[in-house]
Design a protein around this motif. Structure first.
Motif, PDB file in Angstrom:
ATOM      1  N   ARG A   1      28.267 -45.799   6.928  1.00  0.00           N
ATOM      2  CA  ARG A   1      28.113 -46.132   8.358  1.00  0.00           C
ATOM      3  C   ARG A   1      28.760 -45.353   9.613  1.00  0.00           C
ATOM      4  N   PRO A   2      30.085 -44.937   9.249  1.00  0.00           N
ATOM      5  CA  PRO A   2      30.497 -43.982  10.240  1.00  0.00           C
ATOM      6  C   PRO A   2      29.710 -42.843  10.661  1.00  0.00           C
ATOM      7  N   MET A   3      28.978 -42.372   9.534  1.00  0.00           N
ATOM      8  CA  MET A   3      28.160 -41.021   9.723  1.00  0.00           C
ATOM      9  C   MET A   3      26.869 -41.423  10.449  1.00  0.00           C
ATOM     10  N   ARG A   4      26.384 -42.663  10.323  1.00  0.00           N
ATOM     11  CA  ARG A   4      25.246 -42.895  10.932  1.00  0.00           C
ATOM     12  C   ARG A   4      25.478 -43.062  12.343  1.00  0.00           C
ATOM     13  N   MET A   5      26.820 -43.878  12.734  1.00  0.00           N
ATOM     14  CA  MET A   5      26.841 -44.156  13.943  1.00  0.00           C
ATOM     15  C   MET A   5      27.224 -42.590  14.782  1.00  0.00           C
ATOM     16  N   ARG A   6      27.851 -41.634  14.174  1.00  0.00           N
ATOM     17  CA  ARG A   6      28.174 -40.366  14.576  1.00  0.00           C
ATOM     18  C   ARG A   6      26.702 -39.662  14.975  1.00  0.00           C
ATOM     19  N   ILE A   7      25.928 -39.837  14.252  1.00  0.00           N
ATOM     20  CA  ILE A   7      24.319 -39.250  14.529  1.00  0.00           C
ATOM     21  C   ILE A   7      23.839 -39.980  15.839  1.00  0.00           C
ATOM     22  N   GLN A   8      24.037 -41.258  15.887  1.00  0.00           N
ATOM     23  CA  GLN A   8      23.372 -42.130  16.651  1.00  0.00           C
ATOM     24  C   GLN A   8      24.177 -41.538  18.208  1.00  0.00           C
TER      25      GLN A   8
END
Length: 733
Positions: free
Chosen positions: A561-568
């Motif tokens: 989840r944190p990686m996906r939010m960083r990508i966003q």
């Protein structure tokens, strides 16, 4: 022939004692028990009566001869000496069944052939006429059993096995044989209850075997009254007048029994596909006035509105066939126990189970247990008196007392409505779940996180990962080490599963359980079920589809989840590449963050279709490319540039659709070199994997700017499991 005979009656393993008691009641004398059989002495009338009336036997064998044998020649001679012309015409047909080995007979087919040859040679006429072989419907069925050098030669009077009553032409996936069902009913005391006018209910009746057998017992119907062809029908020793007398008597008893007011016998079945087959079986048995079958779940089961009517609740709950069935079965037993306590006070209950540990989860003590075998599966029959003093409910160990010292005077119904008491371990587990929920729930609400890990083997003895997906619970059981007693591991699992709905306030039907073992190749991506139920969840302003039942993983890796939010956050205006994209959740986040384009690559068409649905759900069908292929080969052929790349490869993959085998430890340098070559100037690559022993090759730091960011990619729900994955930020120098 003699007026008295030695008879062998065969039966399912474990029914010998019951069969001996039944056979004595039907006239068999000098009864002795053997494994899966009994033997005794009887006249022809008793032999016929056993064929007609035995509810428990498989076959009635009339012993013609016993003789010692040392080799195949002795076998042939011993059989040949019998006066076969007293039993079979030369123009007739026969079938031979042979069991046992030794004395030079190592193959049952060879033994049966020697027996057949001896009979045929004895009956062969001068013009060459001889009996033929008919394995399905012979005039005479011969059985020879070889036991420690002694041959026991018999005629099978029953023909087809006696358990085949003829009414059950349609059956479910795993039905009980009719004689086993009758044995369970007898052990449960149904003949006594029926004689008293009691009722019978089966809340999981399948195609109605318990119901029909119970009605035949209550109506005094011989179980094989409707059988038209017997093993003795064409036997030359058959006495038709004696048989007709017994059959007419049985017919008269059945007519008298059916003329009485029918007992209340009801079945309930959740699977709508089994309702009509069950009703058809009841109709074939001629018991439609006695037996009724309705569709209904165990949780809504009500035996009868007349509170004065008492009787027997009997059932054979389903056995788990797939990994993950533990939850549904546990809750099934819990629901059954709850319905018994609330709706069947002062009834008797009989639960026939292949999982007796689950029987303990009903919240009612069994006062007696019997061991049975259902084929090769050991089973238990749990007999229960549905009375408040047998309930295991609430936290009370001793009767509650008020301030004056008086015992709790609540009604039995009030006591019955209490939930089943959790074990000490189950309560401890429930406390941990509630503590975690209180701590993580505040964070999840603040961050608008609807799916998160609540528990991850916090207590080593409860080796589970529990994830919340809105109002669903996804449970993964880690395979216990071999050093752990499997029975203890299963008991702890049941404790945990019992605690989950109570601790989290979630309905039992919304708990999904899977067993996670060490995976090889693509096994973690293989289909586990075919329910096809997708749940829409939200994360960081995007909508995603998860499937909690059909695959080991759900389509959404919560730890990323944190990686996906960083990508966003970093995707605005960038060309994004997602390798080993799985269901492309990172691509959806990139599109949400304003990416100029996204490209998602995976080998699985199934997951790319899932990815397409995720993108479409958020209105991102345009400028978002999905590519099916082997990532390494795709990168070698690719000439495009990307500003942002995310790679989360499997530890190991050997799919049939790719050349060679991918091993993340061995192949990550080549993978990263190929991927960095596709980075535009100033571009960023994020690389992660969940191989616990992974070591990033030190040479990569010599060529690229490498920063490990693992600690920055863990949210509070994975703070207790910091090794869930490792992650790096990589740029070209």
């Amino acid at each position: 022939m003699s007026d008295r005979f030695e008879l062998y009656l065969t039966c399912p393993k474990g029914l010998e004692g019951l069969l001996a008691e039944e056979a004595r009641g039907l006239g068999l004398e000098e009864v002795r028990e053997h494994t899966s059989a009994i033997r005794g002495s009887a006249d022809m009338e008793t032999a016929y009566r056993l064929c007609l009336w035995s509810r428990l036997g498989n076959r009635v064998l009339l012993v013609l001869k016993r003789f010692n044998m040392k080799n195949a020649d002795d076998l042939y001679d011993g059989v040949h000496e019998v006066e076969w012309q007293d039993h079979l015409e030369a123009s007739g047909s026969l079938a031979v069944e042979f069991s046992g080995h030794g004395s030079g007979i190592d193959n049952t087919h060879f033994g049966a052939l020697k027996v057949k040859d001896a009979i045929v040679d004895k009956l062969r006429t001068r013009d060459g006429e001889r009996p033929s072989v008919d394995k399905l419907n012979p005039d005479l069925r011969v059985h020879l059993r070889l036991d420690r050098g002694e041959a026991i030669l018999s005629l099978d009077l029953s023909g087809h096995s006696l358990h085949q009553r003829g009414y059950r032409l349609q059956q479910g996936a795993a039905p009980l044989k009719e004689n086993l069902a009758a044995a369970v009913l007898i052990r449960a005391g149904w003949p006594r209850i029926a004689a008293e006018g009691g009722a019978l209910a089966d809340p999981m009746c399948g195609v109605g075997t318990f119901l029909v057998e119970a009605a035949m017992i209550a109506a005094d119907i011989a179980p094989n009254l409707k059988r038209e062809r017997w093993g003795f029908s064409a036997w030359l020793g058959h006495v038709p007048a004696l048989w007709r007398k017994l059959h007419d008597e049985a017919q008269a008893r059945a007519q008298a029994g059916l003329a009485r007011p029918p007992l209340w016998i009801r079945g309930y079945e959740a699977d709508p596909r089994l309702i009509q087959p069950g009703r058809n079986n009841v109709e074939r048995a001629g018991l439609s006035d006695w037996v009724k079958i309705y569709q209904g779940e165990v949780g809504s089961f009500e035996p009868r509105p007349d509170q004065n009517q008492k009787g027997l609740v009997i059932c054979n709950p389903p056995y788990g066939e797939r990994l993950g069935d533990e939850a549904s079965l546990l809750y099934l037993y819990q629901n059954l126990g709850e319905r018994l306590r609330q709706s069947c006070l002062n009834w008797e209950a009989a639960v026939f189970t292949g999982a007796p540990d689950l029987g303990k989860r009903m919240g009612i003590r069994s006062h007696k247990q019997y061991a049975f075998w259902n084929g090769a599966l050991p089973c238990k029959l749990l007999l229960i008196k549905v009375q408040p003093d047998q309930f295991v409910t609430g936290e009370r160990r001793q009767p509650e007392r008020d301030a004056q010292g008086n015992e709790d005077q609540r009604s039995p119904a009030a006591v019955a409505s209490e939930p089943a008491r959790l074990s000490e371990g189950g309560q401890m587990f429930a406390n941990r779940l509630q503590k975690n929920l209180k701590q993580l729930g505040k964070w999840a609400k603040r961050e608008q996180v609807s799916c998160y890990r609540l528990y991850d083997a916090d207590m080593p003895e409860y080796a589970l990962a529990i994830d919340l997906y809105q109002d669903w619970v996804h449970v993964q059981e880690y395979a216990a080490p071999r050093s752990i007693d499997p029975e203890k591991a299963q008991a702890r699992l049941f404790d945990a599963l019992a605690a989950i709905p109570q601790a989290l306030g979630i309905d039992q039907s919304r708990v999904v359980v899977k067993r996670r073992e060490r995976q090889s190749g693509t096994r973690q991506y293989e289909r586990q079920s075919t329910q096809g139920q997708f749940l829409e969840v939200s994360e960081g302003g995007v909508k995603l589809l998860v499937n909690l039942t059909d695959y080991l993983d759900t389509g959404l890796f919560l730890d990323h989840r944190p990686m996906r939010m960083r990508i966003q956050r970093e995707a605005a205006g960038k060309r994004f590449l997602n390798l080993f994209c799985y269901t492309a959740t990172a691509s959806v986040h990139a599109a949400k963050g304003g990416a100029r384009s996204t490209t998602s690559v995976d080998l699985s068409r199934t997951y790319l279709d899932w990815a397409r649905r995720n993108l479409s759900l958020n209105g991102f069908s345009d400028k978002n490319r999905l590519e099916q292929g082997d990532v390494m080969a795709w990168l070698q052929a690719c000439r495009d540039e990307f500003d942002l790349i995310f790679i989360d490869p499997p530890t190991f993959s050997n799919s049939k659709r790719m050349e060679g085998v991918f091993d993340v430890q061995r192949d990550h340098v080549e993978l990263l070199d190929l991927a960095v070559a596709r980075l535009a100037p100033g571009g960023v690559l994020y690389f992660s994997n969940n191989f616990r022993k992974f070591q990033l090759d030190e040479r990569l730091a010599e060529r690229y700017a490498v920063e490990e960011i693992s600690a920055q990619t863990l949210d509070p729900d994975f703070a207790r499991n910091t090794k869930i994955h490792r992650a790096w930020r990589i740029q070209a120098r």
